[in-house]
Motif scaffolding. Structure first.
Motif, PDB file in Angstrom:
ATOM      1  N   THR A 194       0.851  -1.190   0.000  1.00 57.82           N
ATOM      2  CA  THR A 194       0.000   0.000   0.000  1.00 57.82           C
ATOM      3  C   THR A 194       0.886   1.239   0.000  1.00 57.82           C
ATOM      4  N   PRO A 195       0.624   2.212  -0.864  1.00 58.60           N
ATOM      5  CA  PRO A 195       1.424   3.433  -0.836  1.00 58.60           C
ATOM      6  C   PRO A 195       1.486   4.034   0.563  1.00 58.60           C
ATOM      7  N   GLY A 196       2.672   4.416   0.971  1.00 59.58           N
ATOM      8  CA  GLY A 196       2.894   4.970   2.294  1.00 59.58           C
ATOM      9  C   GLY A 196       3.462   3.977   3.273  1.00 59.58           C
ATOM     10  N   LYS A 197       3.279   2.683   3.030  1.00 57.14           N
ATOM     11  CA  LYS A 197       3.827   1.672   3.925  1.00 57.14           C
ATOM     12  C   LYS A 197       5.278   1.362   3.544  1.00 57.14           C
ATOM     13  N   TYR A 198       5.974   0.695   4.448  1.00 60.17           N
ATOM     14  CA  TYR A 198       7.352   0.298   4.154  1.00 60.17           C
ATOM     15  C   TYR A 198       7.383  -0.625   2.939  1.00 60.17           C
ATOM     16  N   ALA A 199       8.410  -0.448   2.128  1.00 54.58           N
ATOM     17  CA  ALA A 199       8.568  -1.250   0.912  1.00 54.58           C
ATOM     18  C   ALA A 199       9.247  -2.561   1.254  1.00 54.58           C
ATOM     19  N   ASP A 200       8.487  -3.445   1.899  1.00 50.81           N
ATOM     20  CA  ASP A 200       8.943  -4.790   2.239  1.00 50.81           C
ATOM     21  C   ASP A 200       8.202  -5.756   1.317  1.00 50.81           C
ATOM     22  N   LEU A 201       8.918  -6.341   0.368  1.00 51.70           N
ATOM     23  CA  LEU A 201       8.300  -7.135  -0.693  1.00 51.70           C
ATOM     24  C   LEU A 201       9.052  -8.438  -0.881  1.00 51.70           C
ATOM     25  N   VAL A 202       8.344  -9.422  -1.431  1.00 52.89           N
ATOM     26  CA  VAL A 202       8.958 -10.703  -1.756  1.00 52.89           C
ATOM     27  C   VAL A 202       8.522 -11.102  -3.163  1.00 52.89           C
ATOM     28  N   ILE A 203       9.481 -11.563  -3.964  1.00 51.52           N
ATOM     29  CA  ILE A 203       9.199 -12.119  -5.284  1.00 51.52           C
ATOM     30  C   ILE A 203       9.417 -13.621  -5.202  1.00 51.52           C
ATOM     31  N   LEU A 204       8.382 -14.397  -5.567  1.00 50.80           N
ATOM     32  CA  LEU A 204       8.441 -15.848  -5.470  1.00 50.80           C
ATOM     33  C   LEU A 204       8.624 -16.496  -6.835  1.00 50.80           C
ATOM     34  N   SER A 205       9.230 -17.666  -6.825  1.00 50.37           N
ATOM     35  CA  SER A 205       9.477 -18.383  -8.078  1.00 50.37           C
ATOM     36  C   SER A 205       8.205 -18.991  -8.648  1.00 50.37           C
ATOM     37  N   LYS A 206       7.218 -19.255  -7.759  1.00 46.25           N
ATOM     38  CA  LYS A 206       5.935 -19.811  -8.195  1.00 46.25           C
ATOM     39  C   LYS A 206       4.811 -19.035  -7.534  1.00 46.25           C
ATOM     40  N   ASP A 207       3.661 -19.041  -8.185  1.00 44.50           N
ATOM     41  CA  ASP A 207       2.499 -18.333  -7.669  1.00 44.50           C
ATOM     42  C   ASP A 207       1.771 -19.240  -6.681  1.00 44.50           C
ATOM     43  N   ILE A 208       2.032 -19.067  -5.401  1.00 43.96           N
ATOM     44  CA  ILE A 208       1.461 -19.946  -4.388  1.00 43.96           C
ATOM     45  C   ILE A 208      -0.046 -19.767  -4.243  1.00 43.96           C
ATOM     46  N   LEU A 209      -0.590 -18.727  -4.872  1.00 40.38           N
ATOM     47  CA  LEU A 209      -2.035 -18.517  -4.851  1.00 40.38           C
ATOM     48  C   LEU A 209      -2.740 -19.225  -5.996  1.00 40.38           C
ATOM     49  N   ALA A 210      -1.978 -19.741  -6.965  1.00 38.25           N
ATOM     50  CA  ALA A 210      -2.607 -20.291  -8.162  1.00 38.25           C
ATOM     51  C   ALA A 210      -2.129 -21.687  -8.548  1.00 38.25           C
ATOM     52  N   VAL A 211      -0.910 -22.076  -8.219  1.00 40.74           N
ATOM     53  CA  VAL A 211      -0.404 -23.379  -8.649  1.00 40.74           C
ATOM     54  C   VAL A 211      -1.170 -24.498  -7.950  1.00 40.74           C
ATOM     55  N   ASP A 212      -1.045 -25.711  -8.454  1.00 43.65           N
ATOM     56  CA  ASP A 212      -1.642 -26.854  -7.778  1.00 43.65           C
ATOM     57  C   ASP A 212      -1.144 -26.900  -6.337  1.00 43.65           C
TER      58      ASP A 212
END
Length: 567
Positions: free
Chosen positions: A527-545
Motif C-alpha cells: 500500500t502506498p505509504g507503507k514500508y517497501a517490504d516485498l517478496v518475489i516468489l518463483s511460483k504463484d502460491i495462490l494459483a499453482v496446484d
C-alpha cells in the motif's frame, strides 16, 4: 471487531497518484514491474508494478502507469510475471534462538536415537575435555524406533554418556520445552536421586528413581548453565554473530519482520544498539520476558515504537503458563490418553500471570501468553477477562494474544472473538504434530479442539501464522502450505476441514501479523505509504496446484526499498 484488512492511511492517498501528473522529483528509487502483485489491500487487490521511494512504497498500479516513476537513477526489477507479495511477517519465533541453532548440533532431521549418539560422539572428538556439547531439534515422535529401556518414549542416557564421559551434553527438544542431558551434565548440575522436581517441571526417572536424562519444562533449567561464562567481549561478538545468522536465514526465506517471542532486557539493549547503528538485519517486534518485579521497574524505560525507521518495536510482554504437547507439558483439562497419570504442567502460577496482566494494562503493553493445552487456554482467557473487567478496559483495543492456542475446548473457541483476543498460531505445528496428536489427546479431542484455524477464523477472531523457529524451520512457505493443506509428512491430511484458503492464509502471514503488532499502518500490505517490504516468489502460491506450493522459492527479498536477498 478489528478488521483483517485496513484501509490505507491518509498519506497513502497523497502518494498514490500516478500517470502523467507525477512530478519529476518523485521518481522512484526502485521499480518492480511486469509482475502479478497481490497487495493484500482490499482497496486495490492486484496490480502489475510497485514504485518505491526511499524506504516506503510510492505507488502501485499497472506496469504502464508505473513507468512514469522511472527516472535516470531508478533501479528496475523485471519480475517477468512472477508473484510479488508483502514481505512475510514471522508471527512467533525466537530470533536469537534461530541464530544460536546455526552454531550448535542440528538435530531437526534425525530419525533415531543412535543417530543422535553418533553426532555427539563426533562433536566430542573435536572438543577439549569439559567442553559443553549443545544441540537442538530432536523429537522422539520422529524416530523410527526407540531403544529400551525407555521412559515416556525417550531412552536412558547411558549410550549418550558412554561416548561423552568427560563432556557435559545438553540437547534441547524441538519444542524447546524439554532437554536431554548425559551423566556428566547430571553430575555437574547436582541432579541425583534426592533432587526434587522444581515447580512446573519434571526430572524424568525410571522405576528405581534414577534420572533418565530427560528434563521436562522448568527442570531443564537445572542444567542450562553448564557452558561457563564468556567475557564481555566474547558475549558481544557471539551476540552479533547470532543476529547476523538469524537475519540472513530469515531474509533468505522472505521474512522481513519478526515477532521475537520472549527476550530479556539485556538482549533488547543489544538490539537497540544494532538498530541505532543501522545493523539490525530485519524488523523486530519484541516481546519482553522477565519476572514481575523486573517488569514493574523497567517497562516504561523500554517502550519503543517504530524505532530506527521501523526496525525495532518493543511494546509487548511474553509469559508462558504451560508447556508443549510433544513433551506432555501442555496443561489439559483431562489427562493425556497415552499418559493417564498426567494432565500436563502449569509452568507459572495463575496468580503470577494475572499480576503480569495487571502490569501490562497499567503500563500500556500488549500481553502475549504461551498456552497450548485446553486448560491453559481457558485459564489465560479467564485472566484476560478478569483483568479487563477489573480495570474497565476495552480488551479488543489492547490486542492481547494467546501464543500457539493449539488445543482448545469447544466452549472456548468463540471466546477469542468475543473478547478480542488474537490467536497467534503456527500452521506448521499442526502438520508436524498431526500424526501423533490423536495418540496423546484421543481422536475426539483432536477432532474438536486441535489447531482450530477455520473455526477461529469463521468466529471472527484474528488468526496469525508463524513457525516458532527454531522449533520449526523459519520458512513461511512451509507454514503457509500447512495452513492451506493440513498435509502431514505421512501423506494424510490432519482434519482438513480446519484449513484456511490461500488468500486467508496469506493474510494470516502478512496483514494479520501487522495488526497483531499494532503495525498495520506501516506493514502487512503493498500500500502506498507503507514500508517497501516485498517478496518475489518463483511460483504463484495462490494459483499453482496445491502440491506445488512447497516447491516455491524466494527469488528476491526487498526490505525497506533495498534488495536484502537475491537467490
Amino acid at each position: 471487531m478489528i478488521r483483517r484488512a485496513l484501509a490505507p492511511a491518509a498519506v497513502a492517498v497523497l502518494l498514490a497518484a500516478c500517470g502523467s501528473d507525477t512530478p519529476a522529483d518523485e521518481s522512484a528509487d526502485l521499480l518492480v514491474t511486469n509482475a502479478r502483485v497481490v497487495t493484500v489491500d482490499d482497496t486495490q487487490p492486484e496490480a502489475e508494478a510497485v514504485a518505491v521511494r526511499g524506504s516506503r512504497i510510492l505507488a502501485v498500479g499497472s506496469a504502464a502507469e508505473m513507468e512514469s516513476y522511472r527516472g535516470e537513477g531508478t533501479e528496475v526489477i523485471d519480475a517477468d510475471g512472477r508473484l510479488v507479495i508483502p514481505g512475510f511477517i514471522e508471527g512467533h519465533g525466537h530470533f536469537t534462538g534461530l541464530g544460536d541453532a546455526r552454531m550448535i548440533l542440528d538435530l531437526t532431521t534425525v530419525t533415531s536415537w543412535e543417530e543422535i549418539v553418533d553426532m555427539v560422539a563426533a562433536a566430542v572428538a573435536d572438543a577439549p575435555a569439559g567442553t559443553l556439547i549443545r544441540g537442538r531439534g530432536w523429537h522422539q515422535e520422529k524416530w523410527t524406533s526407540t531403544p529400551e529401556p525407555q521412559v515416556d518414549g525417550v531412552p536412558h542416557h547411558d549410550a549418550l554418556s558412554a561416548v561423552s564421559p568427560d563432556h557435559p551434553v545438553y540437547l534441547t527438544h524441538a519444542s524447546g520445552h524439554a532437554a536431554f542431558v548425559n551423566g556428566r551434565a547430571l553430575e555437574m548440575a547436582g541432579i541425583d536421586a534426592d533432587t526434587p522436581d522444581p515447580a512446573g517441571g519434571t526430572i524424568v526417572r525410571d522405576a528405581s528413581g534414577r534420572a533418565t536424562g530427560l528434563l521436562r519444562e522448568t527442570a531443564a533449567g537445572l542444567a542450562s548453565g553448564l557452558g561457563g561464562a564468556l567475557t564481555p567481549e566474547e558475549e558481544e561478538a557471539r551476540f552479533r554473530r547470532v543476529v547476523e545468522l538469524a537475519g540472513a536465514e530469515a531474509l533468505s526465506k522472505g521474512v522481513t519482520s519478526f515477532h521475537d517471542a520472549g527476550t530479556g532486557f539485556g538482549t533488547v539493549d543489544g538490539y537497540r544498539n544494532l538498530a541505532d547503528a543501522g545493523e539490525l538485519p530485519i524488523r523486530l517486534y519484541v516481546m519482553i520476558r522477565a519476572g514481575n518485579e523486573a517488569l514493574a521497574a523497567n517497562l516504561d524505560d523500554y517502550r519503543l515504537d517504530g524505532h530506527a525507521d521501523g526496525f525495532l518495536t518493543v511494546r509487548s510482554i511474553k509469559r508462558s503458563i504451560d508447556g508443549a504437547l510433544g513433551s506432555h507439558g501442555a496443561w489439559l483439562l483431562e489427562p493425556y490418553d497415552d499418559l493417564p497419570s498426567s494432565a500436563g504442567l502449569n509452568t507459572a502460577p495463575v496468580d503470577d500471570v494475572a499480576e503480569t496482566a495487571r502490569l501490562a494494562a497499567e503500563h500500556g503493553y500488549q500481553l502475549n501468553v504461551h498456552a497450548i493445552g485446553d486448560r491453559a487456554n481457558r485459564e489465560v482467557l479467564d485472566i484476560y477477562e478478569r483483568t479487563w473487567q477489573a480495570g474497565g478496559l476495552d480488551g479488543e483495543g489492547l490486542r492481547w494474544r494467546i501464543e500457539h492456542a493449539q488445543h482448545l475446548h469447544p466452549d472456548d473457541i468463540p471466546r477469542f472473538a468475543e473478547l478480542g483476543v488474537i490467536a497467534a498460531m503456527q500452521g506448521v505445528h499442526g502438520t508436524s504434530d498431526g500424526p501423533w496428536v490423536p495418540e496423546k489427546l484421543g481422536a475426539l479431542r483432536a477432532a474438536r479442539g486441535a489447531y482450530m484455524w477455520r473455526a477461529l477464523w469463521d468466529s471472527g477472531a484474528i488468526v496469525t501464522n508463524g513457525t516458532d523457529t527454531p522449533v520449526e524451520d523459519v520458512d513461511p512457505i512451509a507454514s503457509y502450505y500447512s495452513m492451506v493443506s493440513r498435509m502431514t509428512n505421512t501423506g494424510q491430511k490432519f482434519h482438513p476441514e480446519q484449513a484456511l484458503d490461500r488468500m486467508e492464509s496469506l493474510k494470516a502471514y502478512t496483514i494479520n501479523n501487522a495488526i497483531a503488532s499494532f503495525q498495520e499502518d506501516d506493514l502487512g500490505s503493498i500500500t502506498p505509504g507503507k514500508y517497501a517490504d516485498l517478496v518475489i516468489l518463483s511460483k504463484d502460491i495462490l494459483a499453482v496446484d496445491e502440491a506445488e506450493i512447497p516447491s516455491a522459492e524466494v527469488d528476491v527479498t526487498i526490505l525497506g526499498g533495498r534488495v536484502a536477498y537475491r537467490r
